[in-house]
Design a protein around this motif. Structure first.
Motif, PDB file in Angstrom:
ATOM      1  N   ALA A   1       0.843  -1.208   0.000  1.00  0.00           N
ATOM      2  CA  ALA A   1       0.000   0.000   0.000  1.00  0.00           C
ATOM      3  C   ALA A   1       0.869   1.246   0.000  1.00  0.00           C
ATOM      4  O   ALA A   1       1.967   1.248   0.557  1.00  0.00           O
ATOM      5  CB  ALA A   1      -0.898   0.008   1.230  1.00  0.00           C
ATOM      6  N   LEU A   2       0.392   2.290  -0.649  1.00  0.00           N
ATOM      7  CA  LEU A   2       1.047   3.597  -0.609  1.00  0.00           C
ATOM      8  C   LEU A   2       0.059   4.580  -0.024  1.00  0.00           C
ATOM      9  O   LEU A   2      -1.071   4.691  -0.515  1.00  0.00           O
ATOM     10  CB  LEU A   2       1.460   4.050  -2.016  1.00  0.00           C
ATOM     11  CG  LEU A   2       2.846   3.589  -2.479  1.00  0.00           C
ATOM     12  CD1 LEU A   2       2.799   2.144  -2.911  1.00  0.00           C
ATOM     13  CD2 LEU A   2       3.340   4.459  -3.598  1.00  0.00           C
ATOM     14  N   ALA A   3       0.482   5.284   1.033  1.00  0.00           N
ATOM     15  CA  ALA A   3      -0.452   6.185   1.714  1.00  0.00           C
ATOM     16  C   ALA A   3       0.250   7.465   2.143  1.00  0.00           C
ATOM     17  O   ALA A   3       1.451   7.450   2.417  1.00  0.00           O
ATOM     18  CB  ALA A   3      -1.036   5.479   2.941  1.00  0.00           C
ATOM     19  N   PRO A   4      -0.506   8.563   2.207  1.00  0.00           N
ATOM     20  CA  PRO A   4       0.112   9.816   2.662  1.00  0.00           C
ATOM     21  C   PRO A   4       0.478   9.756   4.144  1.00  0.00           C
ATOM     22  O   PRO A   4      -0.233   9.135   4.931  1.00  0.00           O
ATOM     23  CB  PRO A   4      -0.974  10.871   2.412  1.00  0.00           C
ATOM     24  CG  PRO A   4      -2.242  10.110   2.307  1.00  0.00           C
ATOM     25  CD  PRO A   4      -1.909   8.739   1.837  1.00  0.00           C
ATOM     26  N   ASN A   5       1.582  10.416   4.465  1.00  0.00           N
ATOM     27  CA  ASN A   5       2.100  10.346   5.830  1.00  0.00           C
ATOM     28  C   ASN A   5       1.473  11.430   6.712  1.00  0.00           C
ATOM     29  O   ASN A   5       2.145  12.355   7.146  1.00  0.00           O
ATOM     30  CB  ASN A   5       3.627  10.496   5.792  1.00  0.00           C
ATOM     31  CG  ASN A   5       4.266  10.048   7.079  1.00  0.00           C
ATOM     32  OD1 ASN A   5       3.596   9.488   7.937  1.00  0.00           O
ATOM     33  ND2 ASN A   5       5.546  10.297   7.215  1.00  0.00           N
ATOM     34  N   ASP A   6       0.169  11.307   6.959  1.00  0.00           N
ATOM     35  CA  ASP A   6      -0.509  12.210   7.882  1.00  0.00           C
ATOM     36  C   ASP A   6      -1.586  11.426   8.631  1.00  0.00           C
ATOM     37  O   ASP A   6      -1.715  10.206   8.454  1.00  0.00           O
ATOM     38  CB  ASP A   6      -1.096  13.437   7.150  1.00  0.00           C
ATOM     39  CG  ASP A   6      -2.049  13.057   6.037  1.00  0.00           C
ATOM     40  OD1 ASP A   6      -2.525  11.907   6.026  1.00  0.00           O
ATOM     41  OD2 ASP A   6      -2.328  13.899   5.172  1.00  0.00           O
ATOM     42  N   GLU A   7      -2.372  12.119   9.441  1.00  0.00           N
ATOM     43  CA  GLU A   7      -3.362  11.429  10.278  1.00  0.00           C
ATOM     44  C   GLU A   7      -4.321  10.588   9.431  1.00  0.00           C
ATOM     45  O   GLU A   7      -4.609   9.428   9.756  1.00  0.00           O
ATOM     46  CB  GLU A   7      -4.132  12.471  11.117  1.00  0.00           C
ATOM     47  CG  GLU A   7      -5.338  11.943  11.880  1.00  0.00           C
ATOM     48  CD  GLU A   7      -4.999  10.953  12.987  1.00  0.00           C
ATOM     49  OE1 GLU A   7      -3.875  10.982  13.500  1.00  0.00           O
ATOM     50  OE2 GLU A   7      -5.880  10.127  13.306  1.00  0.00           O
ATOM     51  N   THR A   8      -4.791  11.192   8.302  1.00  0.00           N
ATOM     52  CA  THR A   8      -5.726  10.466   7.440  1.00  0.00           C
ATOM     53  C   THR A   8      -5.076   9.199   6.895  1.00  0.00           C
ATOM     54  O   THR A   8      -5.629   8.093   6.994  1.00  0.00           O
ATOM     55  CB  THR A   8      -6.194  11.370   6.279  1.00  0.00           C
ATOM     56  OG1 THR A   8      -6.681  12.590   6.830  1.00  0.00           O
ATOM     57  CG2 THR A   8      -7.282  10.719   5.445  1.00  0.00           C
ATOM     58  N   GLY A   9      -3.885   9.365   6.315  1.00  0.00           N
ATOM     59  CA  GLY A   9      -3.188   8.225   5.719  1.00  0.00           C
ATOM     60  C   GLY A   9      -2.866   7.155   6.746  1.00  0.00           C
ATOM     61  O   GLY A   9      -3.031   5.958   6.486  1.00  0.00           O
ATOM     62  N   GLN A  10      -2.412   7.585   7.924  1.00  0.00           N
ATOM     63  CA  GLN A  10      -2.044   6.629   8.975  1.00  0.00           C
ATOM     64  C   GLN A  10      -3.257   5.834   9.448  1.00  0.00           C
ATOM     65  O   GLN A  10      -3.176   4.619   9.628  1.00  0.00           O
ATOM     66  CB  GLN A  10      -1.451   7.375  10.186  1.00  0.00           C
ATOM     67  CG  GLN A  10      -0.190   8.157   9.881  1.00  0.00           C
ATOM     68  CD  GLN A  10       1.080   7.338  10.043  1.00  0.00           C
ATOM     69  OE1 GLN A  10       1.004   6.166  10.359  1.00  0.00           O
ATOM     70  NE2 GLN A  10       2.221   7.945   9.804  1.00  0.00           N
TER      71      GLN A  10
END
Lengths: 382, 291
Positions: A166-175
């Motif tokens: 998976a690739l996800a943004p490194n912020d609260e939403t992504g985490q």
């Protein structure tokens, strides 16, 4: 003649006494990578307000309310969401807010809104957005926590998967999205590895080079529509032909726009709406004719949320007592919305029934449009 | 995919992205070298170039080469207007010029937001598909970008090294007053150098538009990269921008592939700090002469 004049004055006087304004705030992302979602929310509220006002306003407790909107951009940043919420509460005196949109923004503002009894329709995917300590926070969107489990169980059964990247943004939403995805993949016996990146990133080739060499499938749920489109486009540019899952919010229209039809072909997406439903199709057709842009999932969720919220105000007979409105809102069941019949769930997961309960779907992109391949509830997809 | 293939693919990826960084950094460093302005609005010209290309190529279906030319020309005109209205007043005034450029960047970004809206715009691919050699993949779309960048850098080299205009630009970059005393029309060279820098940013934006997407916010990242690169390569040094662009491209590619994306960002700035500490004039920059 005199009698007619007195009657006219009486009518005017009555009219002016009952003509009230209901101000609803919008605290969403209206610029940057997440603007497509935020614009969808804002336009849903605009559309709803236009329709209500065109019909002469909202009749509540013997008064007629014209809806006025106050709109602020949080630029997907928690500190901007806090500023926007302060302005809505202190300057605009709102008691109802559409948003915040992101998880970080919601977490940063929820203590203030609940403390001041401001009823919010948050779109945050974090599980921390709802709890018994937050009686004024409602979520009219199906989140990853609701759809990931049933959707992945169906995908795992349909495709033989062992390891997924998976690739996800490194912020609260992504985490938070990645955490619920990890849990859901583990539940179907699949090992999920997550690579985090900065939300502003646009070139994913280095990350994809490594990730695609070690996976059976690529998971890109939780990304903004633009980012998801770029990920699909760049993965295909590297010659990747395997399955891609978007186990996240509805990003299909923008994903196809950015990635192109060819690259997007076969991508599995979470489908929050069923356009074959007459009420949904009718709304989308009217919206797109009026605003000349596609109605995304966030748009329909907020419109449905406002349908339920205003019905609750009417049942409560007040717009001032938000505690009474929240109680009536939570009690709505089998309520007809543009998404179909809706109610509230979430007591088991969050300790409070403030999570919208509507069916959702698994879709697959074929020739640039999504075809429904499974219908789901919070327990299973079929 | 074997480790050798991943390594080779990583080098290829780094060089591909480095080419674009190089194109951005050359324009950025040229403007600094000649006008002594750190132009933080440079990325916004990348954004305008990308939008112009999207309009000509994507909306009006003008042929690719002509769309590229039209995007460069229209963006260069915007650059000329900005130079005349704003930047010409800050020549040699590095601090105020830098602050003014931040203002111009914000104005251009928000103007784009008002004109084109926040939604990302997709541009049809110029070419699609991949070529592969021994497992190493070259996406055709990025090969086009590399060819475009190489042609642009080649032409720029010829212009700077072998034409009278290029010699005049180099003279102004070395010492504007002496150049003026030698009869060089510095008042013409300044806007020309600025427009040339803008044209390179516009070319980078137009070439990358079909590869990435276009939105009012696409200029920020290239500006930061260009700034990092010229600090590494040496402010005002065109060869430094070339070397720095390729170096940053490779660092980003290797760190992104073998470490994490966050570490890749950290590593770039460690390199910048190391260069600033150990060789303040940059890898290929010249030391400022003492007064």
């Amino acid at each position: 003649m005199l009698r007619f004049a007195v009657l006219a004055v009486a009518v005017l006087a009555t009219g002016s006494a009952s003509a009230e304004t209901l101000t609803i705030g919008i605290n969403a992302t209206l610029s940057g990578a997440g603007a497509v979602f935020g614009e969808g929310m804002a336009l849903a509220a605009t559309n709803f307000a236009d329709e209500v006002n065109a019909k002469g306003g909202l009749k509540i407790g013997g008064k007629s309310y014209t809806i006025e909107l106050k709109k602020y951009d949080d630029r997907y940043r928690a500190q901007d969401a806090v500023t926007a919420m302060e302005r809505l509460i202190l300057e605009d005196k709102v008691k109802y807010v559409v948003g915040p949109m992101g998880s970080a923004s919601t977490l940063a503002t929820q203590a203030r809104t609940n403390g001041d009894q401001i009823l919010t329709l948050t779109m945050a995917f974090t599980p921390k957005a709802l709890s018994p300590q937050l009686p004024f926070s409602f979520r009219p969107a199906i989140t990853t926590a609701e759809f990931t489990g049933p959707q992945l169980a169906w995908l795992g059964k349909t495709l033989a998967l062992k390891r997924v990247r998976a690739l996800a943004p490194n912020d609260e939403t992504g985490q938070s999205v990645a955490a619920s995805q990890k849990e859901a993949y583990a539940a179907i016996g699949v090992n999920l590895e997550v690579d985090f990146f900065e939300r502003e990133r646009v070139d994913f080739i280095p990350i994809l080079t490594r990730a695609l060499a070690q996976t059976d499938a690529l998971e890109i749920g939780g990304n903004s529509p633009t980012t998801a489109g770029l990920l699909v486009k760049q993965a295909r540019e590297l010659g990747y032909k395997g399955p891609i899952f978007v186990t996240g919010g509805d990003v299909t229209a923008e994903l196809v726009k950015v990635a192109g039809k060819q690259a997007a072909e076969g991508v599995y997406v979470h489908l929050p709406i069923d356009i074959s439903k007459p009420e949904t199709a009718g709304y989308i057709k009217a919206f797109e004719a009026k605003f000349k842009q596609p109605a995304n999932g966030h748009n329909l969720f907020i419109y449905s949320g406002l349908q339920m919220l205003t019905a609750a105000m009417q049942k409560a007979g007040t717009v001032d007592d938000t505690a009474k409105v929240a109680k009536e809102l939570q009690g709505l069941a089998n309520f007809p919305t543009v998404l179909g019949t809706a109610g509230w769930t979430g007591d088991k997961r969050y300790g409070i029934d403030h999570q919208i309960d509507v069916p959702f779907y698994v879709g697959q992109i074929k020739d640039g449009v999504v075809a429904k391949v499974a219908t789901c509830s919070v327990t299973a997809c079929n | 995919m074997s480790m050798e293939t991943i390594l080779a693919q990583t080098v290829v990826n780094g060089l591909m992205v480095g080419m674009i960084y190089m194109l951005m950094a050359i324009g950025f460093t040229m403007v600094f070298g000649i006008m002594r302005i750190v132009n933080f609005a440079h990325g916004e010209f990348y954004m305008v170039g990308a939008f112009m290309f999207a309009i000509f190529y994507g909306s009006y279906e003008v042929p690719f080469a002509l769309s590229l030319l039209l995007a460069i020309v229209t963006t260069a005109l915007v650059g000329l207007v900005m130079e005349r209205l704003v930047f010409s007043r800050f020549r040699g005034n590095e601090l105020n010029g830098m602050i003014a450029s931040v203002g111009v960047a914000l104005i251009m970004q928000n103007a784009a937001l008002l004109i084109w809206g926040p939604s990302p715009r997709s541009v049809p691919a110029v070419v699609s598909g991949v070529i592969s050699f021994g497992g190493i993949v070259f996406p055709w779309s990025r090969v086009v970008v590399i060819i475009g960048a190489l042609i642009a850098v080649g032409l720029l080299y010829v212009l700077i090294a072998h034409t009278q205009l290029g010699r005049a630009m180099r003279a102004v970059a070395q010492d504007a007053e002496i150049a003026l005393a030698q009869g060089i029309r510095v008042e013409v060279i300044f806007p020309l150098a600025f427009v040339l820098g803008v044209a390179l940013a516009a070319l980078a934006g137009a070439l990358m538009a079909p590869v990435l997407s276009v939105s009012p916010f696409v200029g920020l990242a290239p500006t930061l990269k260009a700034f990092v690169i010229v600090v590494i390569g040496g402010l005002g040094s065109v060869p430094g921008a070339v070397a720095g662009g390729l170096l940053i491209g490779l660092i980003e590619s290797f760190a992104g592939t073998f470490m994490s994306a966050a570490l890749a960002e950290i590593l770039q700035f460690i390199v910048v700090i190391a260069v600033v500490l150990l060789r303040p004039q940059g890898l290929l920059g010249r030391k400022e002469r003492e007064a």
